[in-house]
Design an enzyme around this catalytic site. Structure first.
Site, short mmCIF file in Angstrom:
data_model
loop_
_atom_site.label_atom_id
_atom_site.label_comp_id
_atom_site.label_asym_id
_atom_site.label_seq_id
_atom_site.Cartn_x
_atom_site.Cartn_y
_atom_site.Cartn_z
N ARG A 1 57.62 28.84 4.70
CA ARG A 1 56.79 30.01 4.94
C ARG A 1 57.61 31.24 4.60
O ARG A 1 58.83 31.17 4.45
CB ARG A 1 56.32 30.04 6.39
CG ARG A 1 57.45 30.16 7.39
CD ARG A 1 56.98 29.91 8.84
NE ARG A 1 58.09 30.11 9.78
CZ ARG A 1 58.17 29.51 10.96
NH1 ARG A 1 57.25 28.68 11.37
NH2 ARG A 1 59.21 29.75 11.75
N ASN B 1 -10.54 -5.98 14.01
CA ASN B 1 -9.54 -6.85 13.40
C ASN B 1 -8.22 -6.09 13.28
O ASN B 1 -8.18 -4.99 12.73
CB ASN B 1 -10.07 -7.21 12.00
CG ASN B 1 -9.03 -7.87 11.12
OD1 ASN B 1 -8.12 -8.52 11.61
ND2 ASN B 1 -9.19 -7.69 9.81
N ARG C 1 -2.77 8.42 4.09
CA ARG C 1 -2.81 9.40 5.17
C ARG C 1 -1.42 9.86 5.61
O ARG C 1 -1.29 10.84 6.35
CB ARG C 1 -3.59 8.84 6.37
CG ARG C 1 -5.09 8.82 6.13
CD ARG C 1 -5.83 8.13 7.26
NE ARG C 1 -5.50 8.68 8.55
CZ ARG C 1 -5.52 7.99 9.70
NH1 ARG C 1 -5.85 6.72 9.70
NH2 ARG C 1 -5.20 8.58 10.83
N GLY D 1 0.80 -1.22 0.00
CA GLY D 1 0.00 0.00 0.00
C GLY D 1 0.83 1.27 0.00
O GLY D 1 2.02 1.27 0.32
N ASN E 1 44.32 16.88 0.37
CA ASN E 1 44.28 15.54 -0.22
C ASN E 1 43.66 15.51 -1.60
O ASN E 1 43.60 14.47 -2.22
CB ASN E 1 43.51 14.59 0.71
CG ASN E 1 42.08 15.07 0.97
OD1 ASN E 1 41.82 16.27 0.98
ND2 ASN E 1 41.17 14.14 1.18
#
Lengths: 461, 461, 461
Positions: B449, B178, B21, B17, B395
């Site tokens: 650096r 049921n 709802r 199904g 990376n």
């Protein structure tokens, strides 16, 4: 009691047990509620009543329990081995001063007990001049608790352990049970403890046997049925620990709300018992205030904030996701979202740290801004300094930690590394992308980066 | 059943199904509870009972449902179009082995059903030798459920759909409904399914018509009124999905607490059904443990932590705000606050990552520290390495990913970029602010650096 | 009313009080619920009923209240000093248009009142042609509320303030109390207000005195007993504010679930009243959606996410811990975990920002990736750009903000600083660790970093 010290009371807290149903390798009384060991709540309640002589009977992992409570002015006796509650009090009694008139016995695993309950028990005991006064409650199902057996006049005859009553269904059917809190006349207790013998069923020495003993001796036995039952039963499992946490959380939160603090969702606000909060402070959900934390008025805190052992002034803003430990934020300081203030962070008036910023053992003077992706460790940062995004104090060389000093009005360009020990002088300016290894004189510009070159792109991959 | 495989049972799960709802474009049975599709809970319950032949009737978005359940050893039949529950079983019956004696029919949207409920239904069916046994519950209001009509002796006559009973007020007034769970004698079922005809009202073929059919044929019809009604009704809306989540959360959390795990606030702790946790582990609020996650003993986790499909050893600490996916943390490893461990992060004994640190597909050997503002991707980091604040493994070059290797005892200065592929040798030292593009030999210092220069500040602005 | 504008109604909202029990220095009606001042909920309810002429009586901190509500099309009158509810309406009446037939009076501290309750009150008033119609509820304990005194025929005689009924125990015993909501015939009200005199007990002028006045004049007095009592009482304390927040939270969450939104834990999901959410969106716990926020279909949001005044398209993913303010995320965009989108962040289709990334006033065109530890401020980033880990736009020089432009297909290496104003051209490539100070031509490689040198390690420490 009424908050006055009464030298003639000693309170004995039973805290020697392991707490098998906790399924834990830690002593039961050290399991915490809102950041504080459960036994500490009982200690606080007794101290608030003016009971200063508190004797804790430790046994299982005695060292751990004593270490956790050290500094609280408690006395300890070690019960080893643990042969039952009666045995615990036998051991403790050796340490009760001779001039004590009343001995209270309480369980270390009952953190929720209200001062009123203790006070009522004591008052009844005093008024009646009883040898023993026991606190009881009525339950729908007595379960594993000791049953209070009364005669037809309603006088307490004995308390029978559930385990010892397997062949006495009429006893098991009794709904009034013993909470484990008592007052004893010290003289009676001292003498009677010598009479106790172990249970034939469990081999334990029960403190409750003193009740039938007193009765047999014709001494006064009183029982106070206390209506506040959910708060008088011991915590025996993790589920009960969680339930007690809920109760204490709601109790403390209600007090803060009544005092003018907005808790957007009190169900998910976790405030420890030692925390103070000023009025008009708003606390968003899923926030934790623990330890000796004090928060000023008109602050905005949360959601998802954890603050422990810290002091916040008025009008402080701590946005979503901050973690603050052993730090100070002065009036108008701001942190977050996602600032991490580790111990000894000191944000002065109006200082501001922003997202993904970590501070440790550093002072940020008034008006400092460090808004983005920054680590400030072992630093002193002068008033009005602007710390650019991605600034990192390199305070550790693999061996020692060193200090970074940035003087008033300096400007630190973005993506800068400051290799400590180093000083950036007043109103100096550090260019973006620099690694500063030497002091920068006041008012000067320092740059420490490579020159830009343009090349052809090599075929990649 | 009793956990033994019984080749003579087939369970048919109705999962074709749409679930109107739910107002969803996903199949209803794939909506998740604590990270797992609702149908998987029913499958687990059946397997735990030893029922291995499970046939799932799919229809609406059949491919999606089959894909989600692939690997669970289920069999599928496709019902297309979907003409009612009777039609679904007609389609499924073609795949039921001929030697099967009992066919169970269950609804895929009932995740909360207890194994005991299924077992009781089966036992009654067997004992009575019934053709059909239906599970029922009593509700205050039967609502849209099928009503169970009994005769004066209490025997079940028929089950009438609410939609078909609009002109039968005495039927609509019945409170026994049921649940949609049945046992059938396979021989009866096989024959009877051929007799079913569509409802004149809805044009659907109802499985429930088999009850009146059996009755007419004089065959045994049984009904088991099960008291556990909140767990036996299908989930038909988002509100019911949320309610079921609450129930399952509490059920699972109670089990963990009983086993010695501290949940500081079980109301906001979300632990999936496949998770295992060692005792004395403490889990702070608003924490999520999902998928195949296992947590050792004595760990501290949370608050605000999300862990999925990961393995944590003993004494692991995962502080506030961590996200951990498909990773491993060995004994004594620590993460957080605010560490993000993406798949294949492997923290060995005592390794530690701190705030605003991301790790991906990397191994951190014992004693590694990466405490601040760091990205480690595709890296192998040797024992005892200290990774400074602001370290980034570069990376990715826009095309491929490359590996970074840092050997034992190396020291990576703060604000360093490591351009992979690159290796920093054993006990080598990288200066702060460096961009490392070439391998660093063991025991050497690498610096990359710019040199620091001091200039006059140009007038800005 | 029925959603049509009716010029003949004026609603007067009483909002002049301080709210002493709030213990606040802010006006009571400005305390917020789900991010919106409590008075705004009442204003919305009235407007939804088509009542457009709304007059707010302000007093305590009048300026603040007016400022908070400015732009909502309300009219204000200042009541200074505040001498009671009757006085408030006397002041307001000077501003009610002469052609108005019905004057409603409502309390600004009743945010939960349903439109239906207002409508029913008005309808009864109209049908009966009453001079005054008062809304009442029955409480178990009337507490501090005004009691509704009826005669033997059930007709309302008077409403007596609890404070004024200390010597009338039969009045205090009455359980029907006045909620403070009224409809008045304007002509009656205008004349009757002149008759009011202060209470001898409290010196306040009570609006409720109009009821006994009308009765004495033989005019129609009606009372509507409304059953929806929890939503009709004023908020007087922080605890009541928290309780109202819970009620509104659940009310709004139920609406979203009914419309097809999955709330994993509606108890810790905080959605403001102006928020819209598309179906099949899943919201994890501890998530806040505030202000004018709209969320598309099929989104995944949370946990621990805060979104205010933002627009999210369909299939947007906002992972754990994001903070998003006044921003837009187009279809398929992704953020988090731990992204901070500050105002004017604009993520186009499929753009993606990752952990510890801050964006401010920047446009990320389709396919942009900025996955790690990055700050993008005042930037325009072209389609398909890859922004490496640790990238920082240096948009501020201490005086002004400048723009960074990165054109389509460019690649920004990790740990890069982009010193604005600067442009990186189409398909250009910036090497890792660079500080880019000058424009990079399209298709070229720019590098700006120091060369790597290897040295011996000096003995440290």
């Amino acid at each position: 009691m009424t908050k006055k010290r009464d030298r003639r009371i000693t309170a004995i807290i039973l805290a020697a047990g392991q707490g098998t149903r906790m399924k834990s390798s830690h002593p039961k009384v050290l399991h915490t509620i809102l950041g504080r060991p459960m036994i500490a709540y009982l200690v606080d309640t007794l101290k608030n009543l003016g009971i200063d002589d508190i004797l804790v009977v430790v046994g299982y992992q005695a060292e751990k329990v004593m270490a956790a409570l050290r500094g609280d002015g408690l006395r300890f006796v070690v019960q080893e081995p643990q042969l039952g509650t009666g045995h615990a009090v036998q051991v403790a009694m050796t340490a009760v001063p001779v001039d004590v008139e009343t001995v209270m016995v309480l369980c270390g695993d009952v953190p929720l007990i209200a001062g009123d309950s203790v006070e009522c028990l004591y008052r009844l005991h005093q008024e009646k001049g009883a040898a023993v006064t026991v606190q009881t409650v009525e339950l729908v199902d007595g379960a594993h608790y000791g049953r209070v057996v009364r005669d037809e006049q309603g006088r307490v005859l004995e308390v029978v352990q559930a385990k010892d009553a397997k062949d006495r269904p009429e006893v098991l059917a009794i709904k009034e049970i013993n909470t484990g809190a008592y007052c004893f006349a010290a003289a009676f207790l001292r003498a009677a403890l010598r009479e106790l013998t172990p249970s034939p069923v469990t081999q334990e020495i029960y403190l409750t046997d003193l009740i039938s003993l007193a009765r047999r001796q014709g001494q006064g036995v009183e029982a106070l049925r206390d209506a506040d039952w959910p708060n008088l039963l011991g915590i025996n499992s993790r589920a009960e620990l969680a339930a007690a946490t809920q109760i204490l959380k709601r109790r403390l939160n209600a007090q803060h709300m009544a005092a003018g603090v907005t808790l957007v969702d009190p169900e998910t606000t976790y405030i420890g018992p030692l925390v103070t909060i000023g009025r008009d402070t708003v606390i968003y959900p899923n926030t934790y205030l623990e330890g000796h934390t004090s928060v000023g008025e008109g602050c905005l805190i949360g959601p998802n904030v954890w603050i422990s052992d810290s002091v916040l002034g008025d009008q402080v803003v701590v946005k979503m996701g901050c973690v603050i430990t052993e730090s100070r934020l002065a009036e108008g300081a701001q942190a977050g979202p996602y600032s991490h203030l580790r111990p000894l962070s000191d944000l002065r008036e109006g200082a501001k740290v922003g997202n993904f910023v970590e501070v440790k053992k550093s002072t940020l003077h008034p008006g400092v801004k460090a808004n983005h992706l920054t680590y400030l460790g072992d630093a002193v940062i002068g008033p009005g300094v602007n710390v650019g995004a991605g600034t990192i104090t390199c305070n550790y060389d693999g061996v020692k930690k060193y200090q970074t000093t940035i003087e008033a009005g300096a400007f630190i360009g973005s993506n800068t590394a400051l290799v400590a020990p180093v000083t950036v002088g007043e109103k100096a300016y550090v260019g973006a992308g620099s690694t500063i290894t030497e002091d920068v004189p006041p008012g000067k510009l320092a740059i420490a980066r490579g020159r830009q070159v343009i090349k052809e792109i090599k075929k990649r991959g």
